[in-house]
Design an enzyme around this catalytic site. Structure first.
Site, mmCIF file in Angstrom:
data_model
loop_
_atom_site.group_PDB
_atom_site.id
_atom_site.type_symbol
_atom_site.label_atom_id
_atom_site.label_comp_id
_atom_site.label_asym_id
_atom_site.label_seq_id
_atom_site.Cartn_x
_atom_site.Cartn_y
_atom_site.Cartn_z
ATOM 1 N N GLY A 31 65.577 45.485 19.151
ATOM 2 C CA GLY A 31 65.203 46.861 19.474
ATOM 3 C C GLY A 31 66.170 47.877 18.892
ATOM 4 O O GLY A 31 66.899 47.580 17.945
ATOM 5 N N GLY A 36 66.159 50.567 8.931
ATOM 6 C CA GLY A 36 66.255 49.173 8.480
ATOM 7 C C GLY A 36 65.160 48.314 9.110
ATOM 8 O O GLY A 36 64.475 47.534 8.418
ATOM 9 N N HIS A 37 64.994 48.458 10.428
ATOM 10 C CA HIS A 37 63.924 47.698 11.093
ATOM 11 C C HIS A 37 62.557 48.086 10.528
ATOM 12 O O HIS A 37 61.684 47.230 10.310
ATOM 13 C CB HIS A 37 63.906 47.999 12.598
ATOM 14 C CG HIS A 37 65.124 47.534 13.327
ATOM 15 N ND1 HIS A 37 66.066 48.388 13.815
ATOM 16 C CD2 HIS A 37 65.533 46.281 13.666
ATOM 17 C CE1 HIS A 37 67.014 47.694 14.425
ATOM 18 N NE2 HIS A 37 66.714 46.417 14.346
ATOM 19 N N GLY A 148 67.096 41.140 7.762
ATOM 20 C CA GLY A 148 67.788 42.094 6.898
ATOM 21 C C GLY A 148 69.030 41.475 6.263
ATOM 22 O O GLY A 148 69.734 40.679 6.901
ATOM 23 N N VAL A 177 69.222 48.734 4.297
ATOM 24 C CA VAL A 177 68.844 50.159 4.191
ATOM 25 C C VAL A 177 70.065 50.987 4.589
ATOM 26 O O VAL A 177 70.749 50.659 5.562
ATOM 27 C CB VAL A 177 67.645 50.475 5.104
ATOM 28 C CG1 VAL A 177 67.280 51.951 5.022
ATOM 29 C CG2 VAL A 177 66.445 49.614 4.711
ATOM 30 N N ARG A 188 74.129 50.166 16.097
ATOM 31 C CA ARG A 188 75.395 50.588 16.712
ATOM 32 C C ARG A 188 75.864 51.946 16.207
ATOM 33 O O ARG A 188 76.767 52.545 16.802
ATOM 34 C CB ARG A 188 76.483 49.555 16.400
ATOM 35 C CG ARG A 188 76.207 48.213 17.036
ATOM 36 C CD ARG A 188 77.090 47.140 16.420
ATOM 37 N NE ARG A 188 76.625 45.825 16.813
ATOM 38 C CZ ARG A 188 77.158 45.103 17.798
ATOM 39 N NH1 ARG A 188 78.163 45.569 18.468
ATOM 40 N NH2 ARG A 188 76.675 43.922 18.095
#
Ligand code: PAF
Length: 284
Positions: A31, A36-37, A148, A177, A188
């Site tokens: 989550g 990037g996700h 990733g 990314v 983070r």
């Protein structure tokens, strides 16, 4: 997009998608989505017919309870972002569904779990990752799973467990990314203060110094790591590690040759960040 919480429900969704002839893509996540996700979800959308994103903050991979407690969580925001990317199913199980009472099994990818982050977070960290990823693969049975490159060691470990356990899934590792100034996207990053956000660029700078040294002909990994470490120190960040290792086996090599992973980790304030670059080093 539907949100499902039980193993039975996600399996039913997969069965129905396969009955329609769709291939199944899985993006495992914890989550706190960022670009990037979203790039992994887009890759899954492009390459597979039915996209499942798992959202599970896996307690087994946190060695530090304060890090686990501080991990950002906002399922409603994540669900909205996943839906906007055309994800079909958000699988957000409870901890009890993944680790029922009496759970006693662990998956450990020996040796690969020891260097780099394993040396600082403990080999249990990657054991926690390998165990939950194996479970997610068994639950979802994806044709393709998307990870990733920022978590380079994790990607190497997942590839190896898939190979060693003959899991019928293709692992796709997508590029890191970055923010416009080069900072690698991470869940983070939101915990960085304004000054820390500036200092966080030291990781990227250390990688650039190492890359330039290799491009200028340096082949001594220890010496190059020292240059990178000093460059980071000069920008106010003490590296936890800077390592130059074989990208496949994560072992140091002298002189450097072939696919080399240059990996760094550092605490910026209370936030632990990692970054890496893979460089093809021609034999001398
Ligand atoms: O990279 C992550 O977010 C996690 O390590 C993963 C792969 C979802 C396993 O918990």
């Amino acid at each position: 997009m539907i949100v499902v919480r039980t193993i039975a429900d996600v399996r039913r969704a997969v069965r129905e998608a396969r009955a329609r002839g769709a291939t199944v893509g899985l993006v495992p996540t914890m989550g706190a989505f960022h670009a990037g996700h979203l790039s992994l979800m887009r890759a899954a959308r492009m390459q597979t017919g039915f996209v499942i994103v798992s959202l599970f903050v896996n307690p087994a991979q946190f060695n530090d309870p304060t890090d686990l407690a501080a991990y950002p969580r906002d399922e409603a925001r994540d669900a909205a972002m996943a839906a906007a990317e055309g994800v079909d199913v958000l699988f957000a199980p409870t901890a009890d569904a993944i680790y029922p009472a009496g759970f006693a099994t662990a998956v450990m990818v020996a040796l690969l779990n020891e260097p780099l982050c394993g040396a600082f977070r403990g080999p249990e960290h990657f054991q926690g990752v390998a165990t939950v990823v194996t479970k997610l693969f068994n639950i979802v049975t994806p044709d393709v799973a998307f990870f990733g490159q920022k978590d380079a060691q994790q990607a190497v470990i997942v590839r190896r467990l898939v190979r060693d356990l003959d899991l019928p899934v293709r692992v796709e590792v997508c590029p890191t990314v970055r923010e416009s100034d080069g900072l690698a996207m991470s869940s983070r990053n939101v915990r960085l203060g304004t000054q820390e956000r500036v200092r966080a660029l030291a990781l990227q700078y250390g990688l650039q110094v190492a890359t330039a040294a290799i491009e200028n002909g340096a082949r001594d990994g220890t010496r190059i790591a020292e240059l990178a470490r000093t460059a980071m120190h000069d920008r106010g960040v003490e590296a936890e590690y800077v390592e130059l290792v074989s990208a496949e086996h994560l072992r140091p090599m002298t002189p450097l040759a072939g696919e080399i992973l240059v990996a760094v980790a550092a605490h910026v304030g209370s936030v632990r960040l990692i970054d890496n670059v893979v460089i093809r080093v021609p034999p001398t």
